[in-house]
Design an enzyme around this catalytic site. Structure first.
Site, PDB file in Angstrom:
ATOM      1  N   HIS A 198      -4.218 -13.568  -7.585  1.00 12.24           N
ATOM      2  CA  HIS A 198      -4.183 -12.114  -7.494  1.00 12.24           C
ATOM      3  C   HIS A 198      -3.310 -11.652  -6.329  1.00 12.24           C
ATOM      4  O   HIS A 198      -3.419 -12.163  -5.222  1.00 12.24           O
ATOM      5  CB  HIS A 198      -5.622 -11.614  -7.318  1.00 12.24           C
ATOM      6  N   HIS A 235       1.469  -2.858  -4.036  1.00 16.69           N
ATOM      7  CA  HIS A 235       0.251  -2.443  -4.728  1.00 16.69           C
ATOM      8  C   HIS A 235      -0.038  -0.960  -4.537  1.00 16.69           C
ATOM      9  O   HIS A 235      -0.201  -0.205  -5.488  1.00 16.69           O
ATOM     10  CB  HIS A 235      -0.953  -3.260  -4.252  1.00 16.69           C
TER      11      HIS A 235
END
Length: 353
Positions: A50, A97
């Site tokens: 991730h 992100h």
């Protein structure tokens, strides 16, 4: 007799040739074979890192979404790195992100209000320690070049679905579109229609993965419909968990026997998520059975083993080393040609059952 010997000789030559071709395969090609043929590899659980894989044993070692983190995940043996993509003020795809720079860089402000040249002056920060690295914000092209032929890359699109066409165009220009997995949430027929149109406009030659969450989808029937429309090689399942809810003992509606049967019929992987979400309970996407349970509570069997036994053949995690080590030691991973088989199960595998 002569025909038999000729057949044996031909078989030996063919085996030698096949072995040489296999040895010349890139690591990404070996991984892609397992990704594209789920039914042949049900005994192997792939690991996706991730945000490129920045953490080990709850300690952040690399800046998230960094090339340094990618290198670390490749060294560990992960098969996939997941990264997030946004756009700069001048329209360039960048790996980030958050919509703001404040948390993950030494700059401040919104990503979309900075040109690429301005973003390149920002340096990634290791969250938790605050250490500023030498690595600038990466473009999508730079990130793809770092992963090419070495590992698959899963793009988490932080823009609209139509932006995926430009991302795939970058991958095609680098000759690596098949090594790229893009994904979108699907929750009803209207959404399916929208995403299908976007995928059709892009064409073929890349990997599309639907995301299905159990707050909108409660059974395998929807996944079967999605499978028939998109023919995916993997479907990501989100198992939401309310803050006061106890650990799931079944896997929830998306990890049912029927879903496992649907995955087998469609020849696709079930993708589970054990990574954490900021300011949410541990295992928020995994029915409480997330990385915290595996690492902090020393119960990896109740996390990685639990999801593997419920059909997951890809696990996305913040703890790729912990996941790979435990899965390999307990028979859930089949070594690649250049890997050795682990000898024994690691310690701290107590059960809560």
């Amino acid at each position: 007799m002569r025909t038999t010997w000729l057949n044996l000789l031909l078989s030996a030559v063919l085996a030698l040739f096949t072995g040489s071709a296999s040895a010349d395969e890139t690591r990404a090609r070996q991984i892609l074979d397992r990704f594209e043929h789920a039914n042949q590899w049900r005994d192997h659980v792939m690991v996706a890192a991730h945000r490129a894989g920045s953490m080990q044993a709850r300690k952040t070692l690399y800046a998230e979404n960094s090339i340094a983190a990618v290198e670390g995940s490749i060294a560990l043996g992960a098969e996939i790195v997941e990264v997030d993509v946004r756009r700069s003020k001048d329209g360039q795809f960048v790996v980030m992100h958050d919509s703001w720079l404040d948390r993950t860089t030494n700059c401040k402000g919104e990503v979309v209000k900075r040109t690429l040249a301005e973003l390149k002056t920002c340096r990634l920060v290791i969250e938790g320690t605050g250490a500023v690295t030498d690595e600038p914000v990466s473009t999508l092209r730079e990130m793809l070049m770092a992963t090419k032929d070495r590992i698959l890359i899963n793009i988490d699109n932080k823009l609209d679905v139509d932006s995926l066409a430009g991302m795939i165009a970058v991958a095609r220009d680098l000759g690596m579109a098949e090594q790229v997995i893009v994904k979108e949430n699907l929750w009803n027929p209207a959404r399916i229609t929208t995403v299908k149109a976007a995928m059709g406009a892009i064409g073929s030659g890349f990997q599309f993965m639907p995301i299905i969450a159990d707050d909108a989808v409660r059974d395998a029937g929807f996944a079967e419909k999605v499978s028939g429309i998109f023919s995916p090689r993997a479907v990501e399942m989100i198992n939401w968990r309310a803050g006061s809810e106890t650990l799931t003992d079944t896997g929830g509606p998306l990890f049912s026997p029927r879903m496992r049967a649907a995955a087998i019929r469609g020849d696709w992987h079930i993708w589970a998520n054990t990574y954490a979400i900021v300011n949410k309970p541990g295992g928020f996407l995994a029915g409480g059975r997330g990385d915290e349970l595996a690492v902090l509570a020393s119960l990896p069997r109740e996390t990685y083993g639990f999801w593997a036994e419920r059909g997951a053949t890809i696990i996305q995690t913040d703890e790729p080393k912990a996941a790979i080590d435990w899965l390999a030691a307990n028979g859930y991973r089949v070594p690649y040609p250049d890997e050795a088989r682990p000898a024994a199960e690691p310690a701290n595998t107590a059960s809560i059952n």
